[in-house]
Design a protein around this motif. Structure first.
Motif, PDB file in Angstrom:
ATOM      1  N   GLY A  11     -11.811  -2.350  -6.132  1.00  0.00           N
ATOM      2  CA  GLY A  11     -10.527  -3.043  -6.059  1.00  0.00           C
ATOM      3  C   GLY A  11     -10.676  -4.550  -6.165  1.00  0.00           C
ATOM      4  O   GLY A  11      -9.688  -5.271  -6.276  1.00  0.00           O
ATOM      5  N   GLY A  23     -11.150  -7.015  -4.288  1.00  0.00           N
ATOM      6  CA  GLY A  23     -10.416  -7.912  -3.393  1.00  0.00           C
ATOM      7  C   GLY A  23      -8.991  -8.161  -3.853  1.00  0.00           C
ATOM      8  O   GLY A  23      -8.424  -9.219  -3.602  1.00  0.00           O
ATOM      9  N   GLY A  24      -8.392  -7.173  -4.525  1.00  0.00           N
ATOM     10  CA  GLY A  24      -6.997  -7.328  -4.933  1.00  0.00           C
ATOM     11  C   GLY A  24      -6.818  -7.885  -6.334  1.00  0.00           C
ATOM     12  O   GLY A  24      -5.706  -7.978  -6.817  1.00  0.00           O
ATOM     13  N   MET A  79      -6.966  -7.684 -10.313  1.00  0.00           N
ATOM     14  CA  MET A  79      -7.005  -6.688 -11.380  1.00  0.00           C
ATOM     15  C   MET A  79      -7.040  -7.416 -12.723  1.00  0.00           C
ATOM     16  O   MET A  79      -6.304  -8.376 -12.931  1.00  0.00           O
ATOM     17  N   GLY A 116      -3.324 -10.819  -9.381  1.00  0.00           N
ATOM     18  CA  GLY A 116      -3.811 -10.652  -8.011  1.00  0.00           C
ATOM     19  C   GLY A 116      -4.680 -11.805  -7.558  1.00  0.00           C
ATOM     20  O   GLY A 116      -5.431 -11.686  -6.590  1.00  0.00           O
ATOM     21  N   LYS A 154     -10.048   5.616  -4.155  1.00  0.00           N
ATOM     22  CA  LYS A 154      -9.457   4.282  -4.266  1.00  0.00           C
ATOM     23  C   LYS A 154      -9.095   3.970  -5.734  1.00  0.00           C
ATOM     24  O   LYS A 154      -8.019   3.438  -6.038  1.00  0.00           O
ATOM     25  N   LEU A 182      -5.775   2.668  -7.974  1.00  0.00           N
ATOM     26  CA  LEU A 182      -5.794   1.438  -8.765  1.00  0.00           C
ATOM     27  C   LEU A 182      -5.553   1.723 -10.247  1.00  0.00           C
ATOM     28  O   LEU A 182      -4.925   0.922 -10.948  1.00  0.00           O
ATOM     29  N   HIS A 191      -2.045   1.555 -11.136  1.00  0.00           N
ATOM     30  CA  HIS A 191      -1.576   0.177 -11.317  1.00  0.00           C
ATOM     31  C   HIS A 191      -1.980  -0.366 -12.680  1.00  0.00           C
ATOM     32  O   HIS A 191      -1.207  -1.050 -13.355  1.00  0.00           O
ATOM     33  N   ALA A 204       0.307   0.987 -15.175  1.00  0.00           N
ATOM     34  CA  ALA A 204       1.626   0.353 -15.117  1.00  0.00           C
ATOM     35  C   ALA A 204       1.571  -1.024 -15.781  1.00  0.00           C
ATOM     36  O   ALA A 204       2.452  -1.397 -16.560  1.00  0.00           O
ATOM     37  N   LEU A 205       0.504  -1.762 -15.484  1.00  0.00           N
ATOM     38  CA  LEU A 205       0.360  -3.118 -16.043  1.00  0.00           C
ATOM     39  C   LEU A 205       0.214  -3.091 -17.556  1.00  0.00           C
ATOM     40  O   LEU A 205       0.690  -3.990 -18.245  1.00  0.00           O
TER      41      LEU A 205
END
Lengths: 539, 539
Positions: free
Chosen positions: A361, A363-364, A366, A389, A509, A513, A516, A519-520
């Protein structure tokens, strides 16, 4: 004791490699590499000194013969090999690298009349002069709803065969008129070795819209592009053969030139990347061979033919005889990591060490890995990459890890796209330069794919693949292997193989992700649309 | 010759500055700065050694008196000033920095009973212990549709006054019970100087939901949060006064302590950032004062009161008496540039030089500047920053320039938001640390806003603003200035002002790019949604 070997000629962008491989156990008997005397011709033409436009990239056909002959003799010497120890020859080549020739095989660029005409020279795969032509070729195909279009993800690349011919028609009609045949460089080299003009189903299928059932696109289609193209396929004479099938036997003249024995069977040519499939030891269908370098090419043999969005191509007999070969790709992988390393002014080693200590991930953070556009599945070169992010606490290691994760999500997206279209993907083999360099990368890929990944043993799967195809062309009597799978397993044994198993926590995890990421990167989402319109605004 | 001067006490996070300014011409007569003896208390409590949780940030009230007194005496000495040359005192303070005291003004933390209780100490503005409490305070306000909520963009910050009180109730009920009043540190300091407990309309309005018409939020609202809070406003005694109005006169005791003369008028306190409006020489309404530092605070006085989305606050008499003061903000500006510089491992100078050679649009790269969340207009701390439009050719200078452009788009968005709500914005003045450091930054801001920007002359607009408010409190007889605008123009003259004019070509290009920025940052768009859900997925 007399060995039984096959030669792989591996033609790259800057050099040619010759790998001589024992057909019994895959051991390397001899090896040599020679840079092309003229390198990539992208500034001025040899001889005339003619200046080239910036998007030009050419090669010299004499280099292919001369430098390959030197490399071959060196490899034979290094291995202390005698000509009667060689039983087969395979040839892989960059593609679409192509040239116009006379009917006897002489390249037009070697004729005094055309020596100073840039478009008479072989166009290297990365020659980008045919942008306008590719646009029209695509436009007409879409208008006419050409049946073969879906086999290429709906788009023909500007690096492909017909755009390069059409560019020549527009830019140098005298060359177009004089050309008696147009040919892929790999096929041309095989022609020089054997005296036979045999076209590879690999190059024809992936780069020239050829199909086993219907052949090349129709005359009507070509006529709609330009009346002068109507009869272009008349100039694409010669039988087609799958890599691994015999194109012919080494002529006396070539045997002398290369220091080999007359009459050795030569396989039909293959595209370099595609040779990596047998070179990675993969004979079975439904195994994704991930050739990971600056970009990634993911190939798969399958018993089923399906139309897959954004695929680079699906070709019957395209990689190995008897299978439908799928080619998919990611336009920047190692290149993306190199860009991150360069822009952050930090070494891969330092970034990799830091990234390895960060949880899945990043640390957020992407990343979107489209630093060179998106190939499969969106087939859109205008798309660009990104990071989201970001916070004031974001570290270089997080950016680096996020980019690795993004390329892994990209592979997963390709697998999902194949499966959604009905093409099974069951096993994963990693090959190319990156997998052995970065255990972190491979672990992240295993975690994101949720499956184990085997790293192919060979350090030179492409050249090895060419040698394997040479052995296949040589046949059972010469090699002792009855089946294709036997040749591949014997010559590319998976010794000391490295296997990465998914970590279950990381896998879970990444499931989240990945949603996401999807989606992005949705083709109609804000980011993709903004990237396209930003790109239009800039141009 | 005897001078006529006003003192500005400027309380920051780490230190207190005293600036003594001639009320006739704004010249600096004396100046000193003293770090706080105890600095920011964020690890252990002084005396008891009590360990603090990681989100704590406290200050020592004795530092405010002792270090300010030292600084004041030093500044008087440096300027060779005699006490009768000082006619007014102004005080600015970070906010919301607040504390519980007894009725006589003694901080609870100085009492033996509470010395070792962290929540009895003054909570610094950046103390972040009240997250849960802020959530509930917002939730109840939304449920009850509290009329004041829209004046704060629909959200109360966790750094504000009531969340900090509520945190104390939950974490140290004995402190809550013992507190006889709760007070902003700026008001407390004025109280110590004058013996009068007068609350500033600035601090009360921006940080404690106070409004000139309706006062603090209702008992019913506080009761709905927690029955023990029902009567909390009974503990917020004292009249309210706008900055620039007299809160009282310097007591004999304070005069001795600070080496000043008894009876000097002292202005009601002001928040440090807000002091920057008069300090930038701005007396007129409809002028956006952009205080640009690590973050940016954009303030505007207006004759009209409107509800503006995502505003930090609109407060009548909040900045200067007689106007509606609007506060809006960007959570990371200088911090964002510093992050880019750090992550790229290159100096601001080098990046700035490279960025200056790049055309508007940063080579196709677009940044989102939410590295510390988005204040105005989205008021969402979960949002994060990003870059799109990255390609293998993207350079460090492009990333740096894109981040500057993004913060400029952010200001433009704030102006559009104000105008859309009916609040005119006509002129632009830049102040704070950044504008004089970076001509590139200011030119990009002028190009993006499409308007000229004046850079405020003073290097210390905040402390100067406090001194100006002190002179306003002193009145015409002492200063010779009849109107507020006269005081401001005299004490903050715009000498040698630097003005940036928009370049017409760049302006046109930015018109287009700004639309893309708005599409990308749309609150319901893919990026914002993805950022929020990614942030949730991480937490």
């Amino acid at each position: 004791m007399k060995r039984t070997c096959s030669i792989g000629f591996d033609f790259g962008t800057e050099s040619v490699r010759v790998l001589i491989v024992n057909v019994r156990d895959g051991s390397i008997a001899g090896e040599a590499i020679e840079p092309f005397s003229h390198g990539v011709i992208d500034r001025t033409l040899p001889g005339s000194g003619e200046t080239l436009p910036p998007d030009y990239a050419l090669q010299h056909p004499q280099d292919w013969i001369d430098n390959a002959a030197v490399a071959c003799r060196k490899a034979m010497n290094v291995g202390n090999l005698s000509p009667d120890e060689i039983v087969g020859i395979g040839v892989d080549f960059t593609s679409c690298t192509m040239l116009p020739t006379f009917a006897n095989g002489t390249p037009l660029c070697l004729d005094d009349q055309f020596r100073s005409v840039p478009l008479a020279w072989p166009k290297l795969w990365k020659h980008h002069g045919a942008k306008r032509e590719a646009d029209r070729i695509n436009e007409i195909a879409q208008e006419r709803n050409e049946p073969w279009l879906a086999r290429y993800g709906g788009i023909i690349g500007l690096e492909w065969f017909f755009p390069k011919i059409y560019e020549t028609l527009n830019g140098a009609p005298e060359v177009f008129d004089a050309a008696e045949t147009w040919i892929e460089a790999g096929d041309w080299f095989v022609w020089q070795l054997t005296g036979n003009l045999v076209r590879s189903t690999c190059q024809a299928g992936y780069k020239a819209q050829w199909n086993k059932q219907s052949g090349f696109p129709s005359r009507d289609y070509f006529k709609a592009i330009d009346p002068k193209l109507e009869t272009i396929t008349d100039k694409l004479v010669g039988p087609l053969a799958s890599p691994g099938l015999q194109a012919g036997l080494l002529t006396r003249e070539s045997a002398e030139r290369f220091g080999l024995r007359q009459g050795i069977p030569v396989s039909a040519a293959v595209i370099d990347a595609h040779a990596g499939v047998p070179g990675a030891g993969v004979a079975a269908p439904s195994t994704l061979v991930m050739v990971m370098g600056t970009s990634s090419c993911h190939m798969l043999n399958s018993r089923v033919e399906q139309l897959v969005p954004g695929i680079a191509g699906v070709v019957e007999d395209g990689i190995l005889p008897g299978y439908f070969g799928y080619e998919t790709g990611q336009a920047s992988v190692g290149d993306a990591f190199a860009w991150v390393s360069k822009i952050l002014n930090q070494s891969h080693d330092a970034l990799s060490r830091e990234a390895a200590c960060i949880a899945p991930g990043a640390g957020g953070v992407m990343a979107i890995d489209w630093l060179n556009g998106c190939r499969t599945p969106l087939m859109d070169g205008r798309l660009t990459g990104g990071f989201i992010g970001l916070s004031l606490g974001t570290t270089p290691g997080q950016l680096y890890r996020a980019m690795i994760e993004a390329t892994a999500f990209g592979v997963r997206w390709i697998c999902d796209t194949l499966r959604d279209a009905g093409v099974p993907v069951r096993r994963y083999v990693a090959s190319g330069g990156l997998p052995k360099k970065s255990p972190l990368l491979m672990q992240i890929y295993a975690d994101v794919l949720g499956e184990k990944i085997t790293v192919a043993s060979s350090d030179q799967p492409v050249a090895l693949g060419a040698a394997i195809l040479g052995a296949m062309a040589a046949g059972e009597q010469a090699t002792g292997h009855a089946a294709m799978s036997q040749v591949i397993q014997a010559m590319a044994p998976q010794n000391d193989e490295i296997v990465y198993h998914p970590d279950l926590v990381a896998r879970k995890k990444y499931e989240e992700l990945y949603k996401h990421y999807r989606a992005l990167t949705h083709p109609t989402g804000t980011i993709a649309c903004s990237m396209r319109s930003l790109s239009d605004a800039q141009s």
